[in-house]
Each structure stands twice: as structure tokens, then as C-alpha cells.
Scaffold this active site. Structure first.
Site, PDB file in Angstrom:
ATOM      1  CG  HIS A   1      -2.017   0.972   1.236  1.00 33.37           C
ATOM      2  ND1 HIS A   1      -1.846   2.287   0.873  1.00 33.37           N
ATOM      3  CD2 HIS A   1      -3.322   0.834   1.572  1.00 33.37           C
ATOM      4  CE1 HIS A   1      -2.997   2.922   1.000  1.00 33.37           C
ATOM      5  NE2 HIS A   1      -3.914   2.056   1.410  1.00 33.37           N
TER       6      HIS A   1
ATOM      7  CD  GLU B   1      -3.710   0.714  -2.125  1.00 37.88           C
ATOM      8  OE1 GLU B   1      -4.092  -0.410  -1.715  1.00 37.88           O
ATOM      9  OE2 GLU B   1      -4.358   1.757  -1.953  1.00 37.88           O
TER      10      GLU B   1
END
Length: 343
Positions: free
Chosen positions: A184, A285
Site C-alpha cells: 500500500h 497499490e
């Protein structure tokens, strides 16, 4: 000449010792915020990456000018068991709230260890600007996710300053298990309204603000003027983030992580994010979500993310032109009607 020769020899020896000492300090263990242990990896040109053992989380990636290429929330909480907002959190064994586990799994809330004897992994033979971390499943983990595993993470700096994260997950159990996973990254940008994301046009995505409704993205690039949270399916291995104000392009290369999420909360309130923080980052991500990964006993999965920075080749004028293009068309819905908020 004898004394002069001895002096030259001693000077050369001193230089060699200093060089060896400098090389030895390319990896340093230090205390971070609130006394949490972190590892600092440096190369000879002054570039660096910092990794907290809590969460196995990269929190800083600086170039030779000392500019941090990652974003950290102004309200980031460095107090376990709270997850750290910013940098590059590790998501495992569940992406977001797609299953019964806490959002994005639990490894970002665990204390990792330095892996002193990792199994062989190809890397540049002349570079030691890296650190290997390891997390073994615990009895507490087993209570909420009844599977035994070993997660190894290598964080390394390349000779060009690129950052590489290599994940290896091994099933050490006697039965198979499934998982979703990813990274992330919060990439630092000049202003969210000044950037565009390239490489995802004509792909299907699930709009995570609209009950996972499926659309096709027909825009040439992604621009931002409101909240955006999309899971792109079967995304290409290379995605670019073009920052027009900084005149640079962040290139995200991924392997083993077939999907990609693009997210920015805009002005939506997030408890551990400053009011204006959304302007200074974009999350792109690399993830594996749509098709969970299955590992049989003894099997190992590997995923790689490499990030580099290059001069931008686009202009602000071009950004304004493409932002006016239509970006999507409805394709109906896919999967359970459940929104997947970012956490």
C-alpha cells in the site's frame, strides 16, 4: 624513500579501513519514533530507505538530495497495535475487508525480526544496501487465521536509487491456504490535482465507493478532482505516476501481484490523516485480490515491487486536455454488494 613509502602504505591502509567501515554502516539499526526499532539502509551516494520492525513497514525512501519520495501522514500513530499511516504498509493475508480478518490483515500490526540467514534470492552481487526481515505466524495469529506461514521481506536499494520490495510467503502448515495480499505505497506528490496515473486505460475496475460496481476505464489517464478508490483487474506490470509540478515520473513495476488499486480520499475525513494531507500523496497499490493465491503445504509464493523515478515527459497542458475525456462506462456489478473502504 623508505619512510615515504611507509607513509604512503599507511595512508592507503587508512583509506581502505575507512571505506570498509563506511560500507559496513550501510545497514544501521536505530531507535525511531516512540522508541520503536527501525533499520536504515544507505548507499554510497547518500540515498536511503528506513524500515520499522513494527509492521515490517518502509516509512522513508530518500534520494541523494534528501528528498523523501514517500508520504507519511502528519497524524501517523507510532503506537502498537495501531497501523502506521503512510510509507509502504504490507497487506497480508487479507486485502481490505474482503474477509473476516481485520482490515488489510494483521502483519502490519506485528513485530518483525531481522532475517540473518535468508534463503538465496537473486540480487545485484556488488550491492549490500538491503535488509531481510522475517515474520513467523504465532499462536495469537493462529487464533484468528488458522494457518502456519513464514513471510520473508527483502527491502533493497538499487544502484540507480530504485527501491525494491521482495515478498516470499511459505506455507509451513499441513494443509493448503488461500490469501490476498499486496503493498500500500503512499507516494509523495506536489499536489494531487497536478498528477496523473498512466497505464490503466481500457481496463475493468471495481469502484470501491459504489458497492464494487464494475466499470471499464476509457480515459487515457487518471486525474483527481474528488475521492477515488478503484481496484483495477489484471493490471499491467508497469504503472506510471506523472507529477507535472515536480517534473518527475514515478514508475511502479510489479511481479506476482496481478491487480492494482488507485486511491486518494480527497477531503473525506480519515482519523489519522491531516485535513490537507490528501493533497500530498497518491496510493498506487500492487495487489493480488480478485483471484486469491493458493499455497499447498511447503509451497512458496513470491511477489516483487520495484519503484524508480525518472524525469517527466508530459506537460501541464496535456494534463488539462486528457482530464476532460470520459473515464468510464458501467459494466454492471461483480461479487457481493459490499463497499471496501480504505483503512
Amino acid at each position: 624513500m623508505g619512510n615515504k613509502g611507509n607513509l604512503i602504505f599507511l595512508w592507503a591502509l587508512l583509506v581502505a579501513v575507512i571505506a570498509m567501515a563506511t560500507e559496513h554502516r550501510s545497514v544501521e539499526r536505530a531507535k525511531g519514533i516512540n522508541g520503536l526499532d527501525k533499520i536504515i539502509v544507505r548507499d554510497r551516494r547518500g540515498r536511503s530507505v528506513e524500515v520499522y520492525l513494527y509492521g515490517g513497514q518502509v516509512t522513508s525512501w530518500k534520494n541523494e538530495k534528501g528528498e523523501d519520495l514517500l508520504f507519511m501522514s502528519s497524524k501517523a500513530i507510532f503506537e502498537p497495535p495501531t497501523a502506521i499511516r503512510g510509507g509502504i504498509p504490507v497487506l497480508f493475508p487479507q486485502y481490505s475487508n474482503t474477509g473476516p480478518l481485520p482490515g488489510h490483515g494483521f502483519v502490519r500490526n506485528r513485530f518483525w525480526k531481522i532475517d540473518a540467514h535468508p534463503p538465496p534470492l537473486p540480487s545485484h552481487p556488488s550491492s549490500n544496501a538491503l535488509v531481510d526481515l522475517i515474520l513467523r505466524s504465532s499462536q495469537d495469529d493462529f487464533k484468528i487465521w488458522p494457518h502456519k506461514f513464514v513471510y520473508r521481506l527483502r527491502v533493497s536499494l538499487g544502484h540507480g536509487g530504485d527501491l525494491t520490495l521482495t515478498s516470499r510467503v511459505k506455507n509451513t502448515d499441513v494443509k493448503p491456504f488461500n490469501f490476498t495480499t499486496g503493498f500500500h505505497p503512499y507516494f509523495s506528490v506536489s499536489d494531487i490535482s497536478e498528477i496523473q496515473v498512466e497505464g490503466l486505460h481500457n481496463l475493468d475496475y471495481l469502484d470501491q465507493q459504489k458497492n464494487r460496481t464494475r466499470f471499464t476505464d476509457h480515459g487515457k489517464v487518471i486525474t483527481f478532482d474528488s475521492q477515488l478508490d478503484r481496484l483495477y483487474l489484471s493490471a499491467p506490470n508497469k504503472i506510471r505516476i506523472v507529477d507535472h509540478k515536480k517534473k518527475k515520473t514515478i514508475v511502479v513495476h510489479k511481479e506476482g501481484l496481478v491487480d492494482a488499486v488507485v486511491w486518494n480520499p480527497w477531503d473525506k475525513k480519515v482519523s489519522d490523516l491531516g485535513v490537507e494531507d490528501y493533497r500530498r500523496f497518491v496510493a498506487v497499490e500492487p495487489v493480488a485480490v480478485a483471484k486469491p493465491i493458493t499455497l499447498k503445504p511447503g509451497q512458496e509464493w513470491k511477489g516483487i515491487v520495484q519503484v524508480s523515478v525518472a524525469p517527466s515527459r508530459h506537460s501541464r497542458r496535456k494534463l488539462l486536455q486528457v482530464s476532460a475525456l470520459p473515464s468510464r462506462c458501467s459494466r454492471g456489478k461483480l461479487g457481493p454488494q459490499k463497499c471496501l473502504p480504505h483503512t
